[in-house]
Design a protein around this motif. Structure first.
Motif: not given
Ligand SMILES: C[S@@+](CC[C@H](N)C(=O)[O-])C[C@H]1O[C@@H](n2cnc3c(N)ncnc32)[C@H](O)[C@@H]1O
Length: 247
Positions: A31, A50, A79, A82, A99-101, A146, A148, A154-155
Motif C-alpha cells: 500500500y 470487489p 484495504g 476498492m 483494516d489492521i495495517v 472481500v 481478506a 482475517i481470523p
C-alpha cells in the motif's frame, strides 16, 4: 514473480537501489507504493472480487425487496478502498472501514479520499471498548469482507466480532477460496464458514462460484461469493461446539 502457495508468493520490485523482495500478502509494504496494489491484483492478475461481491449483494437485496441505498456497511479488511469505492458508486448510505495495517488508511486517504464515513486501524481480535462503541454507533446493517478471509489474514475471531457488531437481520457478503468448502480443509476458518452457512445464525440467499483472479502462473483461482442475512449474534457456545480453536 515467483509462485508459491497463495500466501507465500512474492515478487521483486525494481527501482532505484537493490531490487526489493515483496510478498504478495505483505499489504503494509504494497500500500505504501502508489498504484502497486491496483497494478498487481487488478491490472495483472485480473481480480474481479470487489465488483463480483458488490453485485451479488446488490442483486440479493433487490430480489428481497430491500433497499441497497439504505445500507450502512461495515467493510472488514477494507484495504485501500476498492470495495468501498464499488459500494459507494452503487449508492450505499454509510461506509465504515476496518483494516489492521496502518498503510491501508494512508493509501485510502492518498488514493480514494472521501469514500468512507469512518475508518479504523484495528485488530478485531482485540477490539478496544471505545472503538467498539464508536463502530456500534453507526448502526451498521451490513457487513462485507472481500479477499481478506483466511490465509493468515482475517481470523475467525475478528470475523465473528464484526458479524456480531452489525444489526440483527443485517446483510452479510463475503468471498472465500473454494477449498474452504472442502472437508479435508480442517483450518478453523474453513470449519467456521461451513458451520456458519448451515447454522441458524445466518441464512444464505446467494452463493456462486466464480474466478476471483489468476495466479502468477496464469491459472484461474476460483472462489465462492456468498450473500445472506444474519439472524442472530453468534454465541460462544456455538463457537465452542464447532471447535475452531478459540477457547
Ligand atoms: C487482499 S486485501 C483486500 C482489500 C480489499 N477488501 C479489496 O478487496 O481490495 C486484504 C486486506 O485484509 C487486511 N487484513 C488482514 N488481516 C486483517 C485483520 N486481522 N483485520 C483487519 N484487516 C485485515 C489486510 O491488511 C488487507 O488490507
Amino acid at each position: 514473480m515467483k509462485d508459491q502457495s497463495q500466501d507465500e508468493a512474492y515478487f521483486y520490485l525494481l527501482g532505484p537501489g537493490e531490487p526489493r523482495k515483496i510478498r504478495f500478502h505483505d499489504y503494509n509494504e504494497i500500500y505504501q507504493i502508489p498504484g502497486l496494489y491496483e497494478q498487481i491484483y487488478y491490472d495483472r492478475l485480473k481480480c474481479t472480487s470487489p465488483t463480483f461481491v458488490a453485485t451479488i449483494l446488490e442483486t440479493t437485496i433487490k430480489h428481497s425487496s430491500g433497499n441497497f441505498t439504505e445500507l450502512r456497511v461495515l467493510d472488514l479488511g477494507a484495504g485501500n478502498g476498492m470495495v468501498g469505492e464499488e459500494l459507494k458508486n452503487r449508492g450505499v448510505s454509510r461506509l465504515v472501514g476496518i483494516d489492521i495495517v496502518p498503510s491501508a488508511y494512508d493509501a485510502l486517504i492518498r488514493d480514494r479520499p472521501g469514500i468512507y464515513d469512518a475508518y479504523h486501524i484495528q485488530d478485531f481480535t482485540a477490539l478496544d471498548q471505545e472503538t467498539r462503541s464508536e463502530i456500534i454507533s453507526w448502526g451498521c446493517n451490513c457487513m462485507v469482507t472481500v479477499s481478506a478471509l483466511g490465509f493468515g489474514d482475517i481470523p475467525v475471531k475478528a470475523f465473528i466480532e464484526a458479524f456480531n457488531i452489525i444489526n440483527k437481520e443485517g446483510w452479510v457478503a463475503f468471498n472465500i477460496k473454494e477449498t474452504f468448502f472442502d472437508k479435508t480443509d480442517t483450518s478453523g476458518f474453513s470449519r467456521m464458514t461451513r458451520e456458519l452457512i448451515f447454522s441458524n445464525y445466518f441464512d444464505v440467499y446467494h452463493i456462486e462460484r466464480y474466478r476471483h483472479r489468476f495466479s502468477i502462473d496464469g491459472e484461474p483461482l476460483f472462489y465462492f461469493a456468498i450473500a445472506g442475512k444474519k439472524n442472530a449474534d453468534v454465541t460462544d457456545e456455538f463457537l465452542q461446539s464447532i471447535d475452531v480453536g478459540l477457547f
